[in-house]
Design a protein around this motif. Sequence first.
Motif, PDB file in Angstrom:
ATOM      1  N   ALA A  47       8.083  61.203  89.927  1.00 35.92           N
ATOM      2  CA  ALA A  47       6.797  61.502  89.298  1.00 35.92           C
ATOM      3  C   ALA A  47       5.635  61.124  90.218  1.00 35.92           C
ATOM      4  O   ALA A  47       4.668  61.886  90.363  1.00 35.92           O
ATOM      5  CB  ALA A  47       6.688  60.760  87.969  1.00 35.92           C
ATOM      6  N   ARG A  48       5.724  59.957  90.832  1.00 39.26           N
ATOM      7  CA  ARG A  48       4.667  59.512  91.752  1.00 39.26           C
ATOM      8  C   ARG A  48       4.448  60.532  92.861  1.00 39.26           C
ATOM      9  O   ARG A  48       3.304  60.851  93.226  1.00 39.26           O
ATOM     10  CB  ARG A  48       5.064  58.154  92.363  1.00 39.26           C
ATOM     11  CG  ARG A  48       4.076  57.595  93.376  1.00 39.26           C
ATOM     12  CD  ARG A  48       4.742  56.556  94.265  1.00 39.26           C
ATOM     13  NE  ARG A  48       5.807  57.130  95.088  1.00 39.26           N
ATOM     14  CZ  ARG A  48       6.626  56.421  95.870  1.00 39.26           C
ATOM     15  NH1 ARG A  48       6.517  55.105  95.907  1.00 39.26           N
ATOM     16  NH2 ARG A  48       7.536  57.031  96.589  1.00 39.26           N
ATOM     17  N   ASP A  49       5.534  61.053  93.403  1.00 38.64           N
ATOM     18  CA  ASP A  49       5.455  61.970  94.546  1.00 38.64           C
ATOM     19  C   ASP A  49       5.298  63.427  94.124  1.00 38.64           C
ATOM     20  O   ASP A  49       5.298  64.324  94.964  1.00 38.64           O
ATOM     21  CB  ASP A  49       6.707  61.815  95.421  1.00 38.64           C
ATOM     22  CG  ASP A  49       6.814  60.424  96.018  1.00 38.64           C
ATOM     23  OD1 ASP A  49       5.784  59.723  96.095  1.00 38.64           O
ATOM     24  OD2 ASP A  49       7.925  60.035  96.415  1.00 38.64           O
ATOM     25  N   GLN A  50       5.201  63.661  92.812  1.00 40.88           N
ATOM     26  CA  GLN A  50       4.950  64.989  92.255  1.00 40.88           C
ATOM     27  C   GLN A  50       6.065  65.993  92.544  1.00 40.88           C
ATOM     28  O   GLN A  50       5.829  67.206  92.648  1.00 40.88           O
ATOM     29  CB  GLN A  50       3.602  65.531  92.767  1.00 40.88           C
ATOM     30  CG  GLN A  50       2.398  64.696  92.329  1.00 40.88           C
ATOM     31  CD  GLN A  50       2.082  64.837  90.847  1.00 40.88           C
ATOM     32  OE1 GLN A  50       1.486  65.815  90.426  1.00 40.88           O
ATOM     33  NE2 GLN A  50       2.491  63.858  90.049  1.00 40.88           N
ATOM     34  N   SER A 262      22.963  61.358  93.913  1.00 42.88           N
ATOM     35  CA  SER A 262      21.998  61.233  95.011  1.00 42.88           C
ATOM     36  C   SER A 262      20.882  62.262  94.940  1.00 42.88           C
ATOM     37  O   SER A 262      19.823  62.077  95.536  1.00 42.88           O
ATOM     38  CB  SER A 262      22.716  61.370  96.357  1.00 42.88           C
ATOM     39  OG  SER A 262      23.067  62.719  96.610  1.00 42.88           O
ATOM     40  N   GLY A 263      21.115  63.375  94.252  1.00 39.45           N
ATOM     41  CA  GLY A 263      20.127  64.443  94.215  1.00 39.45           C
ATOM     42  C   GLY A 263      20.123  65.307  95.461  1.00 39.45           C
ATOM     43  O   GLY A 263      19.222  66.127  95.645  1.00 39.45           O
ATOM     44  N   ARG A 264      21.140  65.185  96.305  1.00 36.76           N
ATOM     45  CA  ARG A 264      21.218  65.958  97.555  1.00 36.76           C
ATOM     46  C   ARG A 264      22.223  67.107  97.390  1.00 36.76           C
ATOM     47  O   ARG A 264      23.393  66.867  97.084  1.00 36.76           O
ATOM     48  CB  ARG A 264      21.642  65.061  98.718  1.00 36.76           C
ATOM     49  CG  ARG A 264      20.671  63.929  98.993  1.00 36.76           C
ATOM     50  CD  ARG A 264      21.219  62.971 100.053  1.00 36.76           C
ATOM     51  NE  ARG A 264      20.326  61.858 100.288  1.00 36.76           N
ATOM     52  CZ  ARG A 264      19.353  61.853 101.201  1.00 36.76           C
ATOM     53  NH1 ARG A 264      19.169  62.921 101.960  1.00 36.76           N
ATOM     54  NH2 ARG A 264      18.568  60.808 101.357  1.00 36.76           N
ATOM     55  N   PRO A 265      21.791  68.350  97.615  1.00 37.95           N
ATOM     56  CA  PRO A 265      22.704  69.482  97.449  1.00 37.95           C
ATOM     57  C   PRO A 265      23.985  69.371  98.276  1.00 37.95           C
ATOM     58  O   PRO A 265      25.059  69.754  97.804  1.00 37.95           O
ATOM     59  CB  PRO A 265      21.858  70.676  97.887  1.00 37.95           C
ATOM     60  CG  PRO A 265      20.448  70.265  97.594  1.00 37.95           C
ATOM     61  CD  PRO A 265      20.411  68.791  97.907  1.00 37.95           C
ATOM     62  N   ALA A 266      23.891  68.840  99.496  1.00 44.09           N
ATOM     63  CA  ALA A 266      25.080  68.717 100.337  1.00 44.09           C
ATOM     64  C   ALA A 266      26.086  67.745  99.734  1.00 44.09           C
ATOM     65  O   ALA A 266      27.308  67.947  99.830  1.00 44.09           O
ATOM     66  CB  ALA A 266      24.692  68.264 101.742  1.00 44.09           C
ATOM     67  N   ALA A 288      13.840  67.755  93.756  1.00 46.61           N
ATOM     68  CA  ALA A 288      12.605  68.446  93.397  1.00 46.61           C
ATOM     69  C   ALA A 288      12.910  69.665  92.538  1.00 46.61           C
ATOM     70  O   ALA A 288      13.978  70.277  92.647  1.00 46.61           O
ATOM     71  CB  ALA A 288      11.866  68.873  94.665  1.00 46.61           C
ATOM     72  N   LEU A 289      11.970  70.008  91.657  1.00 47.32           N
ATOM     73  CA  LEU A 289      12.137  71.190  90.826  1.00 47.32           C
ATOM     74  C   LEU A 289      12.359  72.420  91.714  1.00 47.32           C
ATOM     75  O   LEU A 289      11.709  72.584  92.741  1.00 47.32           O
ATOM     76  CB  LEU A 289      10.899  71.409  89.951  1.00 47.32           C
ATOM     77  CG  LEU A 289      10.646  70.374  88.845  1.00 47.32           C
ATOM     78  CD1 LEU A 289       9.350  70.703  88.106  1.00 47.32           C
ATOM     79  CD2 LEU A 289      11.809  70.301  87.872  1.00 47.32           C
TER      80      LEU A 289
END
Length: 368
Positions: A47-50, A262-266, A288-289
């Motif tokens: 959220a902070r980093d939008q 982790s939120g990383r696609p790889a 990110a969205l």
Amino acid sequence: MREIKAATIRQKGGPFQIEILNLNEPLPDEVLVRVVATGMCHTDMVARDQLYDVPLPVVLGHEGSGVVEQTGGSVKKVAVGDHVVLTYMWCGHCKPCLRGDLTYCENFYPLNFGGAREDGSTATRDTSGPIHDHFFGQSSFGTYALAHERNVIKVPKDVPLELLGPLGCGIQTGAGAVMNALKVKPGSSFAAFGGGAVGLSAVMAARVAGAAIIIAADVVPSRLELAKELGATHTVNSKETDPVEAVRQITGGGADFTLESSGRPAVLRQAIDALAIRGTCGIVGAPALGTEAGFDVNGVMTTGKRIIGIIEGDSMPDIFIPALVELYRQGRFPFDKLVKFYSLEQINQAAEDSEKGITIKPIIQLAS
């Protein structure tokens, strides 16, 4: 109107600014909580980093714990003096909510990331005007928070209240992914891809669930050592070893269950590829969205693999959070080993330490 001290984000990327703000009195269905401590979660930085569209300026914080100070006239769930954990918000009237699928509420995004109540109103002001709040229905990076009766969870008074806030999001996400969503079975194999607070909570939950093989994959050696202490039977340093091949070798063909945090696609691709035939991969990482990921379609189709999205561990908080507290009290879910405490004035240091992997789960202490 009540004067509070809170950490405000006013521009993309921060920093958190400690300010004196004013908070309105609770509405009839709201609860005013004196915040004792609040966990810092990856989603606060998102959220902070939008990376998600959260209106600014805003008070963040969504893993609050504290003491009920005041209740609105229609509140029956808690009373003044109760110890509570604050969790995510849901509307209670859409089809998913009525089915009991609270984490898939049709209004989940605006209620948790919209910076206001469901009707668009806010309760926080500075001398210039309104400040966005109600982040995850609470905005608990402050000395007081307003929450709805719905997302306030009563907890026992004989457990350290300052420790319990992370149960409201990150810890219940990892544990619930294993216990509620994936439904990891006794004797099965499980691999956590990512050794942060969510991944390590999943490791602890897999142990509680009776998994025979529990693998933690990460790139930080200290996290892998902690994973062993928390119940991992095997660890894989993904910088040094191909985690897919390692998981296949350890399990004799692939894991029954994997979780990508982790939120990383790889890394998601690795978690899918490491599955056994008819295995299931859960996704809890928050990129990110608009982020897209790929996988071998035939590799999934011909082996009957499943890929499922999981929000907040498919948790019904009024049931699941007290259950996690009881597991902790019994010594079977030692999530206290993940945390490090910071003062409100140290909140930017806490964020930096979290992002660098120095601290797994920072908790911001606001009161005793």
